[in-house]
Design a protein around this motif. Structure first.
Motif, PDB file in Angstrom:
ATOM      1  N   GLY A 189       1.326  -1.291   0.377  1.00 18.83           N
ATOM      2  CA  GLY A 189       0.260   0.659   0.279  1.00 18.83           C
ATOM      3  C   GLY A 189       0.214   1.652  -0.113  1.00 18.83           C
ATOM      4  N   ARG A 235      -0.520  -6.143  -8.372  1.00 14.67           N
ATOM      5  CA  ARG A 235      -0.226  -5.048  -7.440  1.00 14.67           C
ATOM      6  C   ARG A 235       0.821  -4.113  -7.014  1.00 14.67           C
ATOM      7  N   ASP A 279      -5.834  -1.804  -4.112  1.00 18.27           N
ATOM      8  CA  ASP A 279      -4.928  -1.876  -3.677  1.00 18.27           C
ATOM      9  C   ASP A 279      -3.372  -2.153  -3.907  1.00 18.27           C
TER      10      ASP A 279
END
Length: 252
Positions: free
Chosen positions: A49, A167, A198
């Protein structure tokens, strides 16, 4: 060497451990080949993150580090561990990732065709969804890159990087070719997408003001070495290295 680690790790997306890497230039004869080391003992991690900034002057090794992370060059010392799928890249020049001969719709759907997991209806649904996420109208799916503005092309480039839902994204000078107003819009989009999808980023830039706006932590690179790293407020307000102080002074 560069490896993928399938073990679940909730805290990290990337670990770069004491990596040294460079390029070998070939001569006419084998003994004439020469190895030039660009990266020297680079060591850092990126958390889940997080937006990690990477700053430094041109020629200091930022792009070489990105290539090593992407597996395009192999470190001769150290290790690069990915805790997610290999990252996708958003380039400074969208033409690097968009084929000028094909429409936006083709550029977004083709990675899904290659992936082979989805039928035509699902591919088109995912393409429309991604266009909505990067705030572009569906009618632009029929346009070619030359028919788009610079900001629109960069949004398509971001959509192309995200279409297979990675990601982790490497953003290599993604706003440096845009005017200030469009820069702000693209930076906001990247932050919003981090929350929605995300994502984690390695955000490469020579513009310390942009890095301060978007990044959580920052790496300062000089001559292929990380000379300073930390959260942006600490590094910007209390730089330890003279090189960092010089970069900050030049940015003001």
């Amino acid at each position: 060497m560069t490896t993928n680690n399938t073990q679940e790790n909730q805290d990290l997306v990337l670990q770069v451990s004491h990596v040294s890497a460079g390029y070998k230039s070939s001569g006419l004869l084998p003994f004439q080949s020469k190895y030039t080391e660009i990266l020297h003992d680079v060591d850092f991690s990126i958390k889940h993150g997080e937006i990690m900034g990477l700053v430094g002057e041109s020629g200091t090794g930022k792009s070489t580090l990105a290539r090593a992370i992407l597996g395009m060059i192999e470190p001769h010392e150290g290790e690069i561990i990915h805790y997610t799928k290999r990252p996708q890249v958003v380039f400074q020049d969208p033409y690097s990732s968009l084929n000028p001969a094909y429409t936006v719709g083709w550029s977004l759907e083709e990675p899904l065709v290659v992936f082979g997991k989805y039928d035509a209806d699902e591919r088109k649904r995912r393409v429309r969804d991604m266009m909505e996420r990067v705030e572009l109208p569906e009618e632009l799916l029929e346009a070619k890159p030359s028919e788009l503005s610079g900001g629109q092309r960069q949004r398509v480039s971001i959509a192309a990087a995200l279409i297979r839902r990675p990601r982790f994204i490497i953003a290599d000078e993604p706003v440096s070719a845009l005017d200030v107003t469009i820069q702000a819009q693209i930076l906001k989009l990247l932050v919003d997408l981090r929350e929605e999808l995300d994502l984690s980023y390695l955000f490469i830039s020579h513009d310390l003001n942009v890095v301060y706006q978007i990044c959580d932590r920052v790496l300062v690179m000089k001559n292929g070495r990380i000379v300073e790293q930390g959260d942006v407020d600490t590094v910007y307000d209390h730089p330890k290295e003279e090189y960092t102080k010089q970069l900050l002074a030049a940015a003001q």
